[in-house]
Design a protein around this motif. Structure first.
Motif, mmCIF file in Angstrom:
data_model
loop_
_atom_site.group_PDB
_atom_site.id
_atom_site.type_symbol
_atom_site.label_atom_id
_atom_site.label_comp_id
_atom_site.label_asym_id
_atom_site.label_seq_id
_atom_site.Cartn_x
_atom_site.Cartn_y
_atom_site.Cartn_z
ATOM 1 N N LEU A 64 0.853 -1.184 0.000
ATOM 2 C CA LEU A 64 0.000 0.000 0.000
ATOM 3 C C LEU A 64 0.888 1.233 0.000
ATOM 4 O O LEU A 64 1.755 1.385 0.878
ATOM 5 C CB LEU A 64 -0.908 0.004 1.231
ATOM 6 N N LEU A 65 0.686 2.112 -0.976
ATOM 7 C CA LEU A 65 1.403 3.376 -1.077
ATOM 8 C C LEU A 65 0.414 4.501 -0.810
ATOM 9 O O LEU A 65 -0.626 4.578 -1.472
ATOM 10 C CB LEU A 65 2.004 3.560 -2.471
ATOM 11 N N ASP A 66 0.736 5.369 0.143
ATOM 12 C CA ASP A 66 -0.225 6.419 0.456
ATOM 13 C C ASP A 66 0.459 7.589 1.132
ATOM 14 O O ASP A 66 1.635 7.514 1.512
ATOM 15 C CB ASP A 66 -1.341 5.872 1.361
ATOM 16 N N CYS A 67 -0.294 8.677 1.283
ATOM 17 C CA CYS A 67 0.138 9.869 2.001
ATOM 18 C C CYS A 67 -0.735 10.006 3.247
ATOM 19 O O CYS A 67 -1.961 10.137 3.123
ATOM 20 C CB CYS A 67 -0.014 11.114 1.132
ATOM 21 N N LEU A 91 4.000 8.152 2.789
ATOM 22 C CA LEU A 91 4.627 9.468 2.747
ATOM 23 C C LEU A 91 3.871 10.373 3.718
ATOM 24 O O LEU A 91 2.684 10.152 3.989
ATOM 25 C CB LEU A 91 4.553 10.053 1.338
ATOM 26 N N THR A 92 4.535 11.401 4.237
ATOM 27 C CA THR A 92 3.900 12.284 5.210
ATOM 28 C C THR A 92 3.182 13.423 4.500
ATOM 29 O O THR A 92 3.775 14.169 3.721
ATOM 30 C CB THR A 92 4.939 12.858 6.182
ATOM 31 N N SER A 93 1.890 13.519 4.769
ATOM 32 C CA SER A 93 1.095 14.622 4.231
ATOM 33 C C SER A 93 1.025 15.737 5.268
ATOM 34 O O SER A 93 0.678 15.483 6.428
ATOM 35 C CB SER A 93 -0.322 14.153 3.899
ATOM 36 N N PRO A 94 1.321 16.977 4.881
ATOM 37 C CA PRO A 94 1.256 18.084 5.841
ATOM 38 C C PRO A 94 -0.154 18.376 6.318
ATOM 39 O O PRO A 94 -0.342 19.021 7.357
ATOM 40 C CB PRO A 94 1.824 19.267 5.041
ATOM 41 N N TYR A 114 -17.207 12.352 4.965
ATOM 42 C CA TYR A 114 -15.814 12.095 4.601
ATOM 43 C C TYR A 114 -15.002 13.381 4.574
ATOM 44 O O TYR A 114 -15.360 14.344 3.884
ATOM 45 C CB TYR A 114 -15.757 11.409 3.233
ATOM 46 N N ASP A 115 -13.888 13.387 5.298
ATOM 47 C CA ASP A 115 -12.963 14.520 5.346
ATOM 48 C C ASP A 115 -11.724 14.143 4.539
ATOM 49 O O ASP A 115 -10.809 13.496 5.039
ATOM 50 C CB ASP A 115 -12.608 14.807 6.810
ATOM 51 N N ALA A 116 -11.700 14.545 3.264
ATOM 52 C CA ALA A 116 -10.601 14.149 2.385
ATOM 53 C C ALA A 116 -9.292 14.821 2.770
ATOM 54 O O ALA A 116 -8.233 14.202 2.761
ATOM 55 C CB ALA A 116 -10.945 14.477 0.932
ATOM 56 N N ARG A 117 -9.331 16.106 3.036
ATOM 57 C CA ARG A 117 -8.262 16.961 3.562
ATOM 58 C C ARG A 117 -6.959 17.021 2.770
ATOM 59 O O ARG A 117 -6.091 17.836 3.056
ATOM 60 C CB ARG A 117 -7.960 16.622 5.020
#
Length: 303
Positions: A64-67, A91-94, A114-117
């Motif tokens: 799984l690849l994600d932020c 990966l780190t999402s700010p 849903y809070d996509a942010r």
């Protein structure tokens, strides 16, 4: 493909987060200043996370690849993927980790906020995802905005790709690129309603998909292929073998079961039956925690 390159059966791109589940007597909830409810619970998963967990529970090699954020919500996601033996590369999402608040009634139906942010300019570096995509038999792309910028490289690598459009009505442009650039497209019949069959035909006519699947909850699912004629074929739902507790993640489990069958070389209707079994099983425990094993999946599918 060398053994080193063939590292994953499925690479999932994007779509993890945490659900806050609030159980209510019925939906819609009556307007009131305050409502007493049972314990409010946090369940990591979301669409991409659930597909990764579901396919891994079925014995497939999964990444799984994600932020996600450097926050306590992201910590829950990391822990859940580790518990499910999913190879997670975050990966780190700010902006922090995606969240949803789900109201779930006594029958297991839900209403999700849903809070996509994710910021609009969020991207995955090519040097991060390319080595992992090269090692994949199949890529499943969640409809995160940053994931659309990975599609060119997936196409160049000639790796088959699937996506889940959820309750797309056929009008929202955000979903369209994913719909037209995927080999296998899942969607919910709830979004398009009576126009579902027409939308399925449109996806096949205008895009690259070979197969489109519309899930319809207790009504089963509908499968349309390029060589199968203009009318979707219906696959009945499978009754759960235990009481329905929570329908969160049932569609993701369906996708997991379908992908398991597809990667085993089964025909599309068999894949849809496996998806139906996995989706029904997912409804029997809270918070997308009911992950079916390959033995139970195959035993139920043939019984």
């Amino acid at each position: 493909m060398s053994q080193q390159d063939d590292r994953y059966d499925v690479v999932v791109v994007g779509g993890s987060g945490v659900d806050t589940v609030i159980r209510v007597d019925a939906l819609p909830v009556p307007l009131a200043d305050s409502v007493h409810v049972g314990p409010i619970e946090e369940w990591p998963g979301h669409t991409g996370g659930n597909v990764a967990l579901g396919t891994r529970a079925l014995g497939l090699r999964v990444a799984l690849l994600d932020c996600v954020g450097d926050d306590w919500i992201g910590t829950l996601v990391r822990q859940r993927m580790a518990e499910g033996d999913v190879e997670f590369h975050p990966l780190t999402s700010p902006a922090g980790t995606r969240r949803a608040v789900n109201l779930v009634d006594a029958t297991g139906r839900r209403m999700s906020f849903y809070d996509a942010r994710d910021p609009a300019d969020l991207r995955m570096p090519r040097e991060f995802y390319l080595p992992r995509l090269r090692g994949a038999r199949h890529v499943h792309v969640s409809i995160m905005n940053f994931a659309r910028f990975v599609l060119d490289d997936i196409e160049a690598l000639r790796v088959p790709v699937s996506t889940d459009l959820h309750d797309w009505d056929g009008l929202n442009d955000h979903h369209r690129e994913f719909a037209l650039r995927s080999d296998l497209v899942f969607l919910s019949a709830e979004g398009a309603g009576d126009g579902t069959a027409a939308l399925m035909r449109e996806i096949l006519r205008e895009g690259r998909a070979r197969t489109v699947v519309a899930t319809a909850g207790a009504e089963g699912s509908h499968v349309l292929t390029r060589d199968g004629g203009p009318t979707p074929r219906h696959v009945p739902a499978v009754p759960p073998r235990a009481p329905v507790v929570d329908t969160n993640g049932a569609g993701d489990a369906y996708v997991s079961g379908f992908l398991y069958g597809m990667l085993a070389g089964r025909d599309v209707l068999d894949c849809a039956r496996l998806g139906a079994v996995a989706g029904a099983h997912a409804c029997t425990a809270p918070g997308s925690t009911a992950l079916i094993t390959p033995e139970a999946l195959l035993a139920t599918a043939v019984s």
